[in-house]
Design an enzyme around this catalytic site. Structure first.
Site, PDB file in Angstrom:
ATOM      1  CG  HIS A  91      -3.445  -3.246   5.272  1.00 45.92           C
ATOM      2  ND1 HIS A  91      -3.089  -1.933   4.985  1.00 45.92           N
ATOM      3  CD2 HIS A  91      -4.676  -3.562   4.924  1.00 45.92           C
ATOM      4  CE1 HIS A  91      -3.861  -1.563   3.983  1.00 45.92           C
ATOM      5  NE2 HIS A  91      -5.161  -2.436   4.029  1.00 45.92           N
TER       6      HIS A  91
ATOM      7  CD  GLU B 122      -6.954   0.479   5.609  1.00 42.54           C
ATOM      8  OE1 GLU B 122      -6.041  -0.241   5.722  1.00 42.54           O
ATOM      9  OE2 GLU B 122      -7.096   1.425   5.287  1.00 42.54           O
TER      10      GLU B 122
ATOM     11  CG  HIS C 222       2.936   3.046   3.932  1.00 47.47           C
ATOM     12  ND1 HIS C 222       2.503   1.984   3.176  1.00 47.47           N
ATOM     13  CD2 HIS C 222       2.577   3.027   5.182  1.00 47.47           C
ATOM     14  CE1 HIS C 222       1.731   1.284   4.198  1.00 47.47           C
ATOM     15  NE2 HIS C 222       1.995   1.894   5.396  1.00 47.47           N
TER      16      HIS C 222
ATOM     17  CG  ASP D 258       0.835  -1.324   6.190  1.00 43.51           C
ATOM     18  OD1 ASP D 258       1.290  -0.723   6.886  1.00 43.51           O
ATOM     19  OD2 ASP D 258      -0.214  -1.249   5.571  1.00 43.51           O
TER      20      ASP D 258
ATOM     21  CG  HIS E 189      -1.437   5.111   6.011  1.00 44.23           C
ATOM     22  ND1 HIS E 189      -1.233   3.869   5.525  1.00 44.23           N
ATOM     23  CD2 HIS E 189      -1.285   5.818   4.827  1.00 44.23           C
ATOM     24  CE1 HIS E 189      -0.756   3.934   4.183  1.00 44.23           C
ATOM     25  NE2 HIS E 189      -0.711   5.046   3.858  1.00 44.23           N
TER      26      HIS E 189
ATOM     27  CD  GLU F 294      -2.353   1.209   2.785  1.00 43.43           C
ATOM     28  OE1 GLU F 294      -3.583   1.655   3.136  1.00 43.43           O
ATOM     29  OE2 GLU F 294      -1.709   0.740   3.766  1.00 43.43           O
TER      30      GLU F 294
ATOM     31  CD  GLU G 207       2.567   2.518   9.148  1.00 41.17           C
ATOM     32  OE1 GLU G 207       1.958   1.350   8.913  1.00 41.17           O
ATOM     33  OE2 GLU G 207       2.167   3.425   8.293  1.00 41.17           O
TER      34      GLU G 207
HETATM   35 ZN   LIG Z   1       0.840   1.213   6.959  1.00 36.74          ZN
END
Ligand SMILES: [Zn+2]
Length: 249
Positions: A118, A120, A34, A43, A171, A32, A176
């Protein structure tokens, strides 16, 4: 640090006895966007690192990472309009996890630990596990499944992140970015975008707003550091170890 034992390095003749009474550790990631400063597989890299550490800490066996996740949502991951975000639909994801666990169910392992990276994915992982529980595939085993941030104690957040926006908005943000500066500094680019209007948790809003993020970043990155990263990593590692021991009963 002693070596990680990889499930996939065992032979078929070894595997049945090698997993008897042991903890199986399964990291689940994603691919995904970032932001402009972090790679697509953040993730995946973060739960992989926690899973490797746990495998050492409890002498468990590490299963291969699941690299593709469910979709990215605008108010928690930036959304699907960003190039490089790859996903499968929720039903496919649940089926994949369920069928994988069913095929492992003939082995005499004692405990399953799933570490998610992740945002979701979480509800879908829990759904898959509950379906397996109802079907009997987890009988006689203990299970602990969580997203790594669920192991962070509020006291750690208060001490280290005074302007914390909430985990849904973390996110590509300070945690992170800091973990990546600790674990894989060679993959972190120099840019540090901030976004001063983090989204509310638990809201899906249409039409999508152009200013919902800053280049895919939902909150703050400019104060990220490897020092925060190492503190967070060691804190979560310890919390996971304690949680896994507790859950064994
Ligand atoms: Zn992430």
């Amino acid at each position: 640090m002693s070596a990680v034992t990889l499930f996939s390095d065992l032979t078929s003749t070894q595997v049945h006895e090698a997993v008897r009474g042991k903890v199986l550790v399964w990291p689940i990631g994603g691919l995904e966007q970032h932001g402009p400063h972090l790679p697509l597989n953040v993730d995946a890299l973060i739960p992989q690192a926690f899973a490797e550490a746990l495998s050492v800490d409890v002498q468990g066996l590490l299963l291969p990472l699941l690299p593709i996740s469910v979709r990215s949502l605008p108010q928690s991951g930036g959304g699907l309009q960003f190039p490089g975000t790859v996903f499968v639909e929720g039903g496919t994801f649940i089926d994949f996890i369920g069928q994988t666990l069913r095929s492992l169910s003939g082995l005499p392992y004692r405990q399953l630990v799933i570490i998610n990276g992740h945002y979701e994915n979480e509800g879908f992982i829990f759904e898959a596990l509950d379906q397996m529980r109802q079907g009997g595939a987890l009988q006689g085993r203990s299970v602990l499944a969580f997203s790594w941030w669920s192991m962070v104690r509020p006291e750690w957040v208060q001490e280290h992140l005074p302007e914390f926006p909430g985990w849904h908005a973390e996110h590509a943000g300070i945690t992170e970015t800091s973990l990546m500066l600790h674990l894989h500094p060679e993959l972190v680019r120099a840019e540090r975008p901030d976004h001063d209007r983090p989204p509310r948790a638990g809201v899906y809003q249409l039409p999508l707003r152009d200013d919902a993020s800053n280049q895919g970043v939902l909150a703050m990155t400019s104060t990220a550091s490897a020092e925060i990263g190492v503190s967070l990593f060691e804190h979560v590692r310890e919390q996971i170890k304690v949680g896994v021991m507790d859950a064994r009963g």
